[in-house]
Design an enzyme around this catalytic site. Structure first.
Site, PDB file in Angstrom:
ATOM      1  N   HIS A 101      40.767  44.628  38.086  1.00  0.00           N
ATOM      2  CA  HIS A 101      41.551  43.473  37.621  1.00  0.00           C
ATOM      3  C   HIS A 101      40.639  42.459  36.940  1.00  0.00           C
ATOM      4  CE1 HIS A 101      44.745  45.063  40.062  1.00  0.00           C
ATOM      5  NE2 HIS A 101      44.020  44.959  41.143  1.00  0.00           N
ATOM      6  N   GLU A 119      42.434  40.325  45.343  1.00  0.00           N
ATOM      7  CA  GLU A 119      43.262  40.876  46.413  1.00  0.00           C
ATOM      8  C   GLU A 119      42.388  41.267  47.583  1.00  0.00           C
ATOM      9  OE1 GLU A 119      44.858  44.074  44.016  1.00  0.00           O
ATOM     10  OE2 GLU A 119      43.671  45.560  45.079  1.00  0.00           O
ATOM     11  N   HIS A 176      38.232  49.724  42.064  1.00  0.00           N
ATOM     12  CA  HIS A 176      38.794  50.020  43.385  1.00  0.00           C
ATOM     13  C   HIS A 176      39.948  51.004  43.302  1.00  0.00           C
ATOM     14  CE1 HIS A 176      41.254  46.685  41.838  1.00  0.00           C
ATOM     15  NE2 HIS A 176      42.243  47.130  42.599  1.00  0.00           N
ATOM     16  N   ARG A 196      43.763  50.326  34.293  1.00  0.00           N
ATOM     17  CA  ARG A 196      43.541  51.636  34.897  1.00  0.00           C
ATOM     18  C   ARG A 196      42.341  52.284  34.219  1.00  0.00           C
ATOM     19  NH1 ARG A 196      48.581  53.797  34.169  1.00  0.00           N
ATOM     20  NH2 ARG A 196      49.362  52.694  35.972  1.00  0.00           N
TER      21      ARG A 196
HETATM   22 ZN    ZN Z   1      44.220  46.254  42.744  1.00  0.00          ZN
END
Ligand code: ZN
Length: 315
Positions: A101, A119, A176, A196
């Site tokens: 991200h 996150e 991740h 992605r």
């Molecule tokens: Zn994520």
């Protein structure tokens, strides 16, 4: 419910079907799920793609986004165009794609003023041999680009074993992926921006899913800083409640609470989000159990958690 407990915002979760999902949201949490490929429970969300409805009490009939828009006093009159956090339970039966991200600054410029995403993951349960991807093994940005362009995934991706109760902070720029056999409670910034990097060359309806290689290379931080993904957990044991601070960053603080008895606490934040992750009990006399999610609004004051249960609290 009484005048006070009417103010508790209990939420109806929104379930999401995805290819990599399973049935544990039904098997373990007793939610109604749309199919045997249900991967996400959006438990506390005011996002357009899954806006939780209030289940009971004074605000029944509203969604969380409506409360944010029309009753900002419930959240201490915080500023911002959206409720800041999103809580999910994720049932990964299969591997999720490898992603990264952006931070707020990059997203603002490159994603039409969107927010970036930070996150964190609390491992609710996992298979005994489960692993997770956090970070990469390239020594600098140049090697990141090289390894990605050459598809040297085994060398690039940093895969580590996990066990129930582990916790990871995923800062922007961290490569991740959640891998199969893992059940996670995710606390995140309310944002959708995901790049992605790699999807194991899988096909969906005969086609690979879109990758975002150049943006990923832009935002991946190198070298990977192991300390950035781990937090100093601090456990304070008490007679009726154990408090464990999991992480505190500029977007959220996350605490695990194990209640065994009757614990008096105070809601002195703009709001407090609660998810019951195990056991059962009550909040101010109202029954709650594994799978219940609620928000204590601004000014709620003193409250009592009673029973034998584990909760994740964020604010
Ligand atoms: Zn994520």
């Amino acid at each position: 419910m009484n005048n006070k407990t009417e103010q508790i915002i209990f939420l109806e979760p929104v379930m999401k079907e995805v290819l990599w999902g399973g049935t544990r949201l039904r098997d373990d949490f007793h939610y109604e799920i749309p199919s045997d490929h249900t991967g996400e429970c959006w438990a506390v969300s005011a996002h357009d793609h899954g806006d939780c409805a209030v289940a009971s009490g004074a605000f029944k009939g509203n969604t969380l986004s409506e409360l944010w828009k029309n009753h900002r006093e419930l959240f201490g009159n915080l500023e911002g165009d959206r409720f800041p956090l999103l809580i999910k339970i994720i049932d990964a039966k299969q591997d999720l794609s490898i992603q990264v991200h952006p931070d707020d600054a990059y997203a603002k410029v490159n994603e039409n003023g969107s927010f970036g995403k930070t996150e964190c993951w609390y491992i609710l349960d996992c298979d005994s041999d489960a692993t997770i991807v956090v970070g990469h093994n390239a020594k600098d940005k140049e090697e990141v680009a090289q390894m990605i362009h050459e598809g040297r995934w085994n060398e690039f991706i940093r895969t580590i074993p996990i066990k129930k109760g582990d916790f990871f902070q995923i800062n922007p720029g961290t490569v991740h992926a959640i891998k199969g056999g893992t059940l996670i409670l995710e606390t995140q910034q309310n944002s959708d921006i995901t790049y992605r990097v790699y999807d194991y060359d899988r096909l969906t309806d005969g086609k690979p899913r879109e990758l975002h290689i150049e943006k990923s290379i832009d935002v991946i931080k190198a070298p990977f800083d192991v300390d950035s993904a781990s937090s100093k957990r601090e456990l304070v044991k008490g007679d009726s409640i154990d408090n464990e601070a999991l992480v505190s960053c500029s977007y959220y603080t996350v605490v695990k609470q194990d209640v065994h008895g009757s614990a008096k606490l105070t809601q002195d934040k703009n709001f407090k989000i609660y998810s019951v992750i195990d056991g059962e009990g009550s909040i101010d006399g109202v029954d709650i159990k594994k799978g219940t999610h609620f928000i204590l609004p601004y000014g709620y004051g003193e409250y009592t958690l009673e029973g034998n249960m584990s909760l994740i609290c964020s604010y």
